[in-house]
Scaffold this motif. Structure first.
Motif, PDB file in Angstrom:
ATOM      1  N   HIS A 120     118.873  45.993  27.740  1.00 26.10           N
ATOM      2  CA  HIS A 120     118.363  46.041  26.369  1.00 26.10           C
ATOM      3  C   HIS A 120     116.850  46.270  26.331  1.00 26.10           C
ATOM      4  O   HIS A 120     116.103  45.418  25.852  1.00 26.10           O
ATOM      5  CB  HIS A 120     118.707  44.741  25.641  1.00 26.10           C
ATOM      6  N   PRO A 121     116.365  47.417  26.813  1.00 30.81           N
ATOM      7  CA  PRO A 121     114.912  47.640  26.813  1.00 30.81           C
ATOM      8  C   PRO A 121     114.324  47.672  25.407  1.00 30.81           C
ATOM      9  O   PRO A 121     113.145  47.389  25.215  1.00 30.81           O
ATOM     10  CB  PRO A 121     114.755  48.981  27.524  1.00 30.81           C
ATOM     11  N   GLU A 122     115.141  47.993  24.412  1.00 30.12           N
ATOM     12  CA  GLU A 122     114.627  48.035  23.041  1.00 30.12           C
ATOM     13  C   GLU A 122     114.248  46.640  22.529  1.00 30.12           C
ATOM     14  O   GLU A 122     113.518  46.491  21.557  1.00 30.12           O
ATOM     15  CB  GLU A 122     115.662  48.678  22.097  1.00 30.12           C
ATOM     16  N   LEU A 123     114.742  45.585  23.196  1.00 29.32           N
ATOM     17  CA  LEU A 123     114.429  44.226  22.783  1.00 29.32           C
ATOM     18  C   LEU A 123     113.192  43.660  23.490  1.00 29.32           C
ATOM     19  O   LEU A 123     112.726  42.583  23.135  1.00 29.32           O
ATOM     20  CB  LEU A 123     115.630  43.306  23.051  1.00 29.32           C
ATOM     21  N   CYS A 124     112.680  44.377  24.477  1.00 29.13           N
ATOM     22  CA  CYS A 124     111.506  43.906  25.205  1.00 29.13           C
ATOM     23  C   CYS A 124     110.248  44.223  24.410  1.00 29.13           C
ATOM     24  O   CYS A 124     110.143  45.262  23.769  1.00 29.13           O
ATOM     25  CB  CYS A 124     111.424  44.560  26.581  1.00 29.13           C
ATOM     26  N   SER A 125     109.277  43.330  24.468  1.00 27.29           N
ATOM     27  CA  SER A 125     108.034  43.576  23.746  1.00 27.29           C
ATOM     28  C   SER A 125     107.193  44.604  24.498  1.00 27.29           C
ATOM     29  O   SER A 125     107.331  44.802  25.706  1.00 27.29           O
ATOM     30  CB  SER A 125     107.250  42.277  23.579  1.00 27.29           C
ATOM     31  N   THR A 126     106.326  45.261  23.761  1.00 28.61           N
ATOM     32  CA  THR A 126     105.421  46.265  24.336  1.00 28.61           C
ATOM     33  C   THR A 126     104.011  45.963  23.864  1.00 28.61           C
ATOM     34  O   THR A 126     103.792  45.067  23.039  1.00 28.61           O
ATOM     35  CB  THR A 126     105.817  47.689  23.892  1.00 28.61           C
ATOM     36  N   GLY A 127     103.061  46.737  24.361  1.00 31.73           N
ATOM     37  CA  GLY A 127     101.676  46.562  23.937  1.00 31.73           C
ATOM     38  C   GLY A 127     101.493  46.778  22.446  1.00 31.73           C
ATOM     39  O   GLY A 127     100.615  46.180  21.820  1.00 31.73           O
TER      40      GLY A 127
END
Length: 88
Positions: free
Chosen positions: A57-64
């Motif tokens: 689920h990379p879409e659920l990981c936070s980003t900068g």
């Protein structure tokens, strides 16, 4: 220092060497036990399961983009830390 104190520390060289050797053996055993305990402490049989959690689920990981200005703040703080270490 009294004569009684001197008699307690004034031992033949062979005895002193034996005491130092015994202390060295004890220290090595203590260090080995500590290293083994640290290895046991760091080992987690479920590490692989946790490592695989975010992958599907990379879409659920936070980003900068989720934390605007955070990268600049960290870079600034690292610069201050480096400067502080150099002035010590």
């Amino acid at each position: 220092m009294s004569a009684a104190d001197l008699s307690r520390v004034d031992v033949p060289l062979a005895v002193l060497i034996a005491r130092v050797d015994a202390l060295a053996v004890e220290k090595r055993a203590h260090m080995a036990a500590g290293l083994l305990a640290e290895d046991r402490h760091q080992y987690d049989p479920d590490d692989m399961r946790f490592a695989e959690l975010p992958c599907p689920h990379p879409e659920l990981c936070s980003t900068g983009a989720d934390y605007p200005g955070f990268d600049a703040r960290i870079t600034h703080q690292q610069t201050l830390n480096t400067a502080a270490r150099r002035t010590r």
